[in-house]
Design a protein around this motif. Structure first.
Motif, mmCIF file in Angstrom:
data_model
loop_
_atom_site.group_PDB
_atom_site.id
_atom_site.type_symbol
_atom_site.label_atom_id
_atom_site.label_comp_id
_atom_site.label_asym_id
_atom_site.label_seq_id
_atom_site.Cartn_x
_atom_site.Cartn_y
_atom_site.Cartn_z
ATOM 1 N N MET A 1 59.129 24.617 40.404
ATOM 2 C CA MET A 1 57.922 25.076 39.753
ATOM 3 C C MET A 1 57.805 26.606 39.982
ATOM 4 S SD MET A 1 54.113 23.647 39.759
ATOM 5 C CE MET A 1 53.417 23.565 38.348
ATOM 6 N N THR A 2 57.791 27.218 38.972
ATOM 7 C CA THR A 2 57.547 28.845 38.775
ATOM 8 C C THR A 2 56.201 29.430 39.159
ATOM 9 O OG1 THR A 2 59.320 28.755 36.938
ATOM 10 C CG2 THR A 2 58.200 30.899 37.371
ATOM 11 N N PRO A 3 56.246 30.163 40.263
ATOM 12 C CA PRO A 3 54.686 30.610 40.655
ATOM 13 C C PRO A 3 54.306 31.434 39.325
ATOM 14 C CG PRO A 3 56.677 32.092 41.676
ATOM 15 C CD PRO A 3 57.288 30.756 40.766
ATOM 16 N N SER A 4 52.892 31.418 39.322
ATOM 17 C CA SER A 4 52.170 32.217 38.462
ATOM 18 C C SER A 4 52.306 33.537 38.358
ATOM 19 C CB SER A 4 50.519 31.611 38.270
ATOM 20 O OG SER A 4 49.951 31.931 39.561
ATOM 21 N N PRO A 5 52.288 34.367 37.310
ATOM 22 C CA PRO A 5 52.556 35.697 37.642
ATOM 23 C C PRO A 5 51.319 36.292 38.167
ATOM 24 C CG PRO A 5 52.437 35.086 35.243
ATOM 25 C CD PRO A 5 52.350 33.677 36.055
ATOM 26 N N GLN A 6 51.610 37.390 38.779
ATOM 27 C CA GLN A 6 50.408 38.368 39.358
ATOM 28 C C GLN A 6 49.783 39.052 38.635
ATOM 29 O OE1 GLN A 6 49.744 38.142 42.720
ATOM 30 N NE2 GLN A 6 48.019 39.442 42.391
ATOM 31 N N CYS A 7 48.499 38.893 38.513
ATOM 32 C CA CYS A 7 47.605 39.797 37.703
ATOM 33 C C CYS A 7 46.998 40.773 38.553
ATOM 34 C CB CYS A 7 46.684 38.935 36.958
ATOM 35 S SG CYS A 7 45.945 39.859 35.383
ATOM 36 N N ASP A 8 46.799 42.131 38.294
ATOM 37 C CA ASP A 8 46.043 43.033 39.075
ATOM 38 C C ASP A 8 44.964 43.758 38.271
ATOM 39 O OD1 ASP A 8 45.611 45.285 41.029
ATOM 40 O OD2 ASP A 8 47.335 46.465 40.683
ATOM 41 N N LEU A 9 43.867 43.817 39.002
ATOM 42 C CA LEU A 9 42.869 44.279 38.447
ATOM 43 C C LEU A 9 42.765 45.760 38.496
ATOM 44 C CD1 LEU A 9 39.710 41.970 39.793
ATOM 45 C CD2 LEU A 9 41.139 41.531 37.766
ATOM 46 N N GLN A 10 43.414 46.377 39.141
ATOM 47 C CA GLN A 10 43.313 47.916 39.656
ATOM 48 C C GLN A 10 43.687 48.335 38.149
ATOM 49 O OE1 GLN A 10 44.961 49.319 43.002
ATOM 50 N NE2 GLN A 10 44.550 51.494 42.392
ATOM 51 N N GLY A 11 43.038 49.527 37.655
ATOM 52 C CA GLY A 11 43.682 50.269 36.550
ATOM 53 C C GLY A 11 42.635 50.293 35.462
ATOM 54 N N MET A 12 43.101 50.916 34.174
ATOM 55 C CA MET A 12 42.336 51.106 33.082
ATOM 56 C C MET A 12 42.391 49.914 32.149
ATOM 57 S SD MET A 12 42.238 54.752 30.824
ATOM 58 C CE MET A 12 41.132 54.640 29.555
ATOM 59 N N TRP A 13 41.315 49.637 31.447
ATOM 60 C CA TRP A 13 41.460 48.371 30.601
ATOM 61 C C TRP A 13 40.533 48.807 29.229
ATOM 62 C CZ3 TRP A 13 43.711 43.942 32.334
ATOM 63 C CH2 TRP A 13 43.861 43.784 33.676
ATOM 64 N N ARG A 14 41.029 48.521 27.969
ATOM 65 C CA ARG A 14 40.181 48.633 26.860
ATOM 66 C C ARG A 14 39.924 47.393 25.977
ATOM 67 N NH1 ARG A 14 43.369 52.757 24.670
ATOM 68 N NH2 ARG A 14 42.040 54.172 25.895
ATOM 69 N N ASN A 15 38.745 47.209 25.458
ATOM 70 C CA ASN A 15 38.562 45.892 24.628
ATOM 71 C C ASN A 15 39.087 46.572 23.145
ATOM 72 O OD1 ASN A 15 36.312 47.360 23.699
ATOM 73 N ND2 ASN A 15 34.806 45.983 24.912
ATOM 74 N N LYS A 16 38.591 45.726 22.300
ATOM 75 C CA LYS A 16 39.162 45.846 20.839
ATOM 76 C C LYS A 16 38.142 46.607 20.183
ATOM 77 C CE LYS A 16 36.673 41.946 18.990
ATOM 78 N NZ LYS A 16 36.845 40.612 18.109
ATOM 79 N N LEU A 17 36.809 47.216 20.795
ATOM 80 C CA LEU A 17 35.845 47.938 20.227
ATOM 81 C C LEU A 17 36.074 49.319 20.686
ATOM 82 C CD1 LEU A 17 32.815 45.734 20.687
ATOM 83 C CD2 LEU A 17 34.381 46.160 18.376
ATOM 84 N N GLY A 18 37.142 49.397 21.626
ATOM 85 C CA GLY A 18 37.369 50.784 22.176
ATOM 86 C C GLY A 18 36.728 51.317 23.539
ATOM 87 N N SER A 19 36.039 50.307 23.921
ATOM 88 C CA SER A 19 35.332 50.569 25.453
ATOM 89 C C SER A 19 36.442 50.536 26.308
ATOM 90 C CB SER A 19 34.352 49.449 25.493
ATOM 91 O OG SER A 19 33.067 49.609 24.608
ATOM 92 N N ASN A 20 36.062 51.282 27.594
ATOM 93 C CA ASN A 20 37.180 51.565 28.544
ATOM 94 C C ASN A 20 36.455 51.366 30.002
ATOM 95 O OD1 ASN A 20 39.212 52.578 27.053
ATOM 96 N ND2 ASN A 20 38.607 54.629 27.039
ATOM 97 N N VAL A 21 37.338 50.363 30.693
ATOM 98 C CA VAL A 21 36.716 50.076 32.162
ATOM 99 C C VAL A 21 37.978 50.538 32.903
ATOM 100 C CG1 VAL A 21 36.276 48.262 33.743
ATOM 101 C CG2 VAL A 21 35.262 47.947 31.256
ATOM 102 N N THR A 22 37.435 51.342 34.086
ATOM 103 C CA THR A 22 38.423 51.629 35.227
ATOM 104 C C THR A 22 38.009 50.984 36.195
ATOM 105 O OG1 THR A 22 38.660 53.900 34.100
ATOM 106 C CG2 THR A 22 39.306 53.701 36.370
ATOM 107 N N LEU A 23 38.972 50.262 36.951
ATOM 108 C CA LEU A 23 38.643 49.513 38.370
ATOM 109 C C LEU A 23 39.674 50.247 39.183
ATOM 110 C CD1 LEU A 23 38.597 45.818 36.892
ATOM 111 C CD2 LEU A 23 36.662 47.566 37.001
ATOM 112 N N LEU A 24 38.852 50.431 40.351
ATOM 113 C CA LEU A 24 39.638 50.957 41.507
ATOM 114 C C LEU A 24 40.010 50.106 42.488
ATOM 115 C CD1 LEU A 24 37.175 54.002 42.052
ATOM 116 C CD2 LEU A 24 39.120 54.117 40.735
ATOM 117 N N ALA A 25 40.774 50.312 43.340
ATOM 118 C CA ALA A 25 41.478 49.440 44.386
ATOM 119 C C ALA A 25 40.381 48.507 44.964
ATOM 120 C CB ALA A 25 42.325 50.155 45.407
#
Length: 127
Positions: A1-25
């Protein structure tokens, strides 16, 4: 069984309306801070970048974590709580699937019925 990929919350994120979220470590307890710059607001005031505070569930675990954060809007008397999970698609593209609840200040308790808005938002990681 393949392990699930690692998802990292840290960084900059954008939604389809153009709003930006920056999550620190994340710290050792799984809490984090950051900022939210919305492009959507029901106000005639200047939209300002607003601080956020959050937590990731099981911070040391690998995979696709659940999380929550609250935003204290700097330009209006309202607060928004986001909850969701970080996912990676088959192309290893990270996405935050969220549901949010906004509570806007109202003049009295009898007006509380019109204080809330609820919706969903998907953010993609900006590399």
């Amino acid at each position: 069984m393949t392990p699930s990929p690692q998802c990292d919350l840290q960084g900059m994120w954008r939604n389809k309306l153009g709003s930006n979220v920056t999550l620190l470590a994340l710290d050792m307890a799984g809490t984090f801070s950051g900022s939210y710059h919305t492009t959507m607001a029901a106000t005639n005031k200047q939209i300002l970048v607003s601080p956020l505070q959050g937590a990731q569930q099981h911070p040391g675990a690998k995979g696709q974590p659940t999380f929550s954060f609250t935003v204290q809007w700097q330009f209006t008397d309202s607060t928004t709580a986001f909850v969701g999970q970080c996912f990676m698609d088959h192309c290893r593209k990270e996405m935050l699937e969220t549901m949010w609840l906004l509570w806007e200040k109202v003049p009295s308790r009898r007006d509380a019925w019109k204080a809330t808005r609820v919706s969903t938002s998907v953010f993609t990681h900006i590399k």
